[in-house]
Motif scaffolding. Structure first.
Motif, PDB file in Angstrom:
ATOM      1  N   ASN A 182       5.916  -4.881  -1.833  1.00  0.00           N
ATOM      2  CA  ASN A 182       7.268  -5.088  -2.011  1.00  0.00           C
ATOM      3  C   ASN A 182       8.099  -5.321  -0.714  1.00  0.00           C
ATOM      4  N   ASP A 183       9.146  -5.562  -0.617  1.00  0.00           N
ATOM      5  CA  ASP A 183      10.088  -5.993   0.426  1.00  0.00           C
ATOM      6  C   ASP A 183      10.231  -4.810   1.328  1.00  0.00           C
ATOM      7  N   GLN A 184      10.146  -3.539   1.041  1.00  0.00           N
ATOM      8  CA  GLN A 184       9.889  -2.346   1.887  1.00  0.00           C
ATOM      9  C   GLN A 184       8.468  -2.254   2.460  1.00  0.00           C
ATOM     10  N   ASN A 185       7.534  -3.113   2.133  1.00  0.00           N
ATOM     11  CA  ASN A 185       6.318  -3.084   2.720  1.00  0.00           C
ATOM     12  C   ASN A 185       5.563  -1.807   1.748  1.00  0.00           C
ATOM     13  N   GLN A 186       5.968  -1.236   0.579  1.00  0.00           N
ATOM     14  CA  GLN A 186       5.399  -0.381  -0.151  1.00  0.00           C
ATOM     15  C   GLN A 186       4.260  -1.237  -0.980  1.00  0.00           C
ATOM     16  N   HIS A 245       4.118   3.303   2.001  1.00  0.00           N
ATOM     17  CA  HIS A 245       4.201   2.243   2.763  1.00  0.00           C
ATOM     18  C   HIS A 245       2.936   1.464   3.378  1.00  0.00           C
TER      19      HIS A 245
END
Lengths: 456, 456
Positions: A182-186, A245
């Motif tokens: 996702n956009d948090q690099n999770q 992450h």
């Protein structure tokens, strides 16, 4: 081609390369060298003299050398030497071009000063990537992972993902799994290249990705990571921190090294010697083996001291001396068997707590059964051989008790070590046999003393 | 998620599945079951009762069950039981749907009659594929290879190869290497999916394929195949006959099993017990361990007989009995170390012939050095403890000689076994220590007899 022909063909290729080096024929060398598989390039490189290697550095780009270095599996000293003989800027460029996990392995061999020197010669990006991996603890997922993976967002189409993959294919260590973040690099999903290929270009990744991603944590022990590979038959596994992450991936080729390391360590433990370096000088081999031998000698002194306490008994019945080594030896063999099974069981068991008591009871029973059979056998032999059934009874009883105790020690000690957080494989075979010598002698002479008056 | 949460989540999933079975809720069961990774499906399946398993067979197609069976790693008896409880036609359909190598592994567990029964229930094509693999010898490349690979002709374009791949992706075991053959099905090249992806659709395969294909022969030992995987870091290797016809591929997940098997066999050899089956009843475990123990007991009797010959010596100087187990024990430890290194060296060495003499000399020297250090140490201890330097000298000399001989035996015996075509790992640790007991006692009493008059 059969194996021999293949080997000869390869030797011929190496010959041609050596001649090209001698004749300073750059283009011939490059053409023939780059045709080789990187493993073969490495085999050739390792066979060269320092002068020839120096010539190679001038014939190949840092990137070309990096590919070969990715596959080198030489010992530490040789690898250090190779790096030191290169111009520092060339070495730094090569390190940047290697897969990050392999570059980090190399830098870990050097001192802090040298590492800092090479890092300062790299581009800031390459240095940052390497620095990130440098501080992970040895033997964890973090230490064996690489950062050259492919990740995409879930709202892409298969077609755009394929186009991105084409671009990344040149630098990624594997492109056969693509991780979805996702956009948090999770980490939120995974898709295999196989899935990309069989689906239409317009399909969205989110529709076809698997949301149940099997991943490992950056601090996980490398042996646990290897077990996950064994269970799931993956080619790569994503590594995350404790907030999911995505940090990197571990690939199956590194896991094969871990599995070999694991096997070597169990095996070394059982033998009481580190067998990792097999081609060394007698002096080096001796320094590796002596610490264990001397430690065990002192432990063995305890047994000798114990026997000395029974010297009067032995001088009265010297026949007792005849069976000392038979009883200690057989109990030692039984203890080694028990130890090997226990260490193996600990390595593969998922639920150690539950099985502790069960295993213990099982080992005592196994000890009693094997002890009884062995004891009855030796009773028969001694009764016939020496015509002395009472002596036979003493030896048989001692044998049975000694084997049971040795079995118990062989399984108990590694389990206790495991509970205390030590590697159970360190409870080595020689340690168990030397310990079992002590208990065997104690059992033997006490039983003998009891029946002393009857068998003389 | 941390490991514990992951484990709990999985347990919850298994719970949900069990409830679905109990409530005979087919659609719930299928939805949740097919979401699991095949390894997890297997774990769940193994936890079921026979009745629950029977229900599963009616809920899943043979193909769906086949995917799970491909990953099962249960012991023989359980696998046999599973097959026997299915309807024969269902079992046959499942076996046809499995990867051929795994189906063959399963059929090898059954008798000839059962195998014939299942083969007769399959389609002629599936039966033919399986029959082809059934006759390869155990532990060869042929026995571990599968026939589900992708092969193409060299005169195709990348685009047409990709279209063919899309079609094959559903059945091939790996699509990450594509093998290029000529019209006689002889292997002429290899190309990775990575190469296909980065090249344009119009490019011809012949332009970009690698013509130097590393392959193994169908009769190659599986351990040699594993070594090639280790060296070259491949995900799969093609298997050919002696005329280069492509017969199948070996994939890296099977190789991990081979590497584990190799490690277990070396380890078992060192311990004198087969550690493969770790969770068995004490009675079964005993029958596994007793043959070695009893064999070694008889070998140990030789040592006892030898000591008996020196009984007069011992009755004159009972102090000699005190050091028997110390000398035999220490020499045994040294022999085990030497054995472990020798077996390891044989496993990884490419050029065994050349190094034979070199290794022997090296081991004798290592024996002399470790023997001298250990001998001097025990000399010091005995001289001080017993106040008897002559006795100390006898023990020290005996120790040094016994260690050197044990080292020699530890390295010589596995090397000889290897030369004679046996697995050197069979020269087990207990065998070496028991043998070294014999030589140690011989050495000890002979030296003692020489100096007898001096130390009493």
């Amino acid at each position: 081609m059969n194996d021999l022909e293949e080997k000869n063909e390869l030797d011929t290729r190496y010959e041609v390369l050596k001649i090209a080096l001698q004749e300073q024929n750059l283009s011939d060398f490059r053409e023939n060298f780059l045709e080789l598989h990187i493993y073969e390039q490495g085999q050739f490189y390792e066979s060269l003299t320092e002068k020839e290697r120096a010539q190679m550095y001038s014939y190949l780009s840092p990137k070309e050398l990096a590919d070969m270095f990715d596959s080198l599996e030489e010992d530490e000293d040789a690898l250090k030497e190779y790096l030191e003989e290169m111009r520092p800027s060339y070495a730094a460029a090569m390190l940047s071009a290697m897969y990050t996990d392999n570059a980090v392995d190399l830098l870990n061999l050097l001192g802090k000063k040298d590492t800092a020197k090479y890092l300062s010669l790299m581009s800031p990006e390459a240095a940052a990537e390497i620095k990130e991996l440098l501080h992970y603890e040895d033997e964890t997922a973090g230490a064996i992972m690489t950062t050259e993976y492919v990740s995409i967002l879930a709202n892409q189409s298969v077609g755009s993902a394929m186009r991105y993959l084409k671009k990344e294919a040149a630098v990624a260590e594997t492109i056969y799994y693509i991780y979805v973040v996702n956009d948090q690099n999770q980490l939120v999903g995974v898709i295999s290249l196989r899935d990309l290929i069989v689906n239409e270009d317009e399909t969205f990744i989110s529709e076809i990705m698997s949301e149940r991603v099997i991943s490992v944590h950056v601090g996980d022990d490398q042996f646990d990571v290897a077990q996950t590979f064994r269970d799931y038959d993956f080619l790569a596994l994503p590594v995350t921190d404790y907030e999911d992450h995505l940090l990197g991936i571990v690939t199956v080729d590194d896991i094969i090294d871990v599995i070999d390391e694991e096997a070597t360590s169990d095996y070394s433990g059982l033998a009481g010697v580190n067998v990792e370096e097999v081609s060394e000088s007698p002096l080096k081999a001796s320094t590796r083996r002596l610490p264990w031998l001397i430690t065990l000698l002192f432990l063995g002194m305890a047994t000798a001291t114990l026997i000395a306490k029974y010297e009067v008994l032995v001088s009265e019945a010297s026949i007792l001396a005849v069976f000392i080594s038979l009883i200690t030896g057989t109990a030692g063999n039984a203890g080694t068997q028990s130890l090997a099974v226990a260490v193996r069981r600990l390595a593969i068991s998922d639920d150690k707590e539950k099985s502790f008591i069960r295993v213990l009871i099982s080992e005592i029973l196994t000890g009693l059964i094997t002890g009884a059979v062995t004891g009855i056998t030796i009773f028969g032999i001694v009764a016939v051989w020496k015509g002395n059934p009472i002596l036979g009874f003493v030896i048989g009883m001692a044998m049975m008790a000694a084997i049971t105790v040795a079995n118990l020690a062989g399984s108990l000690i590694p389990m206790l070590m495991d509970r205390l957080g030590f590697d159970p494989a360190v409870a080595s075979g020689p340690f168990i046999t030397t310990l079992s010598d002590l208990t065997s002698v104690l059992i033997y002479f006490n039983i003998a003393a009891l029946f002393m008056s009857h068998f003389q």
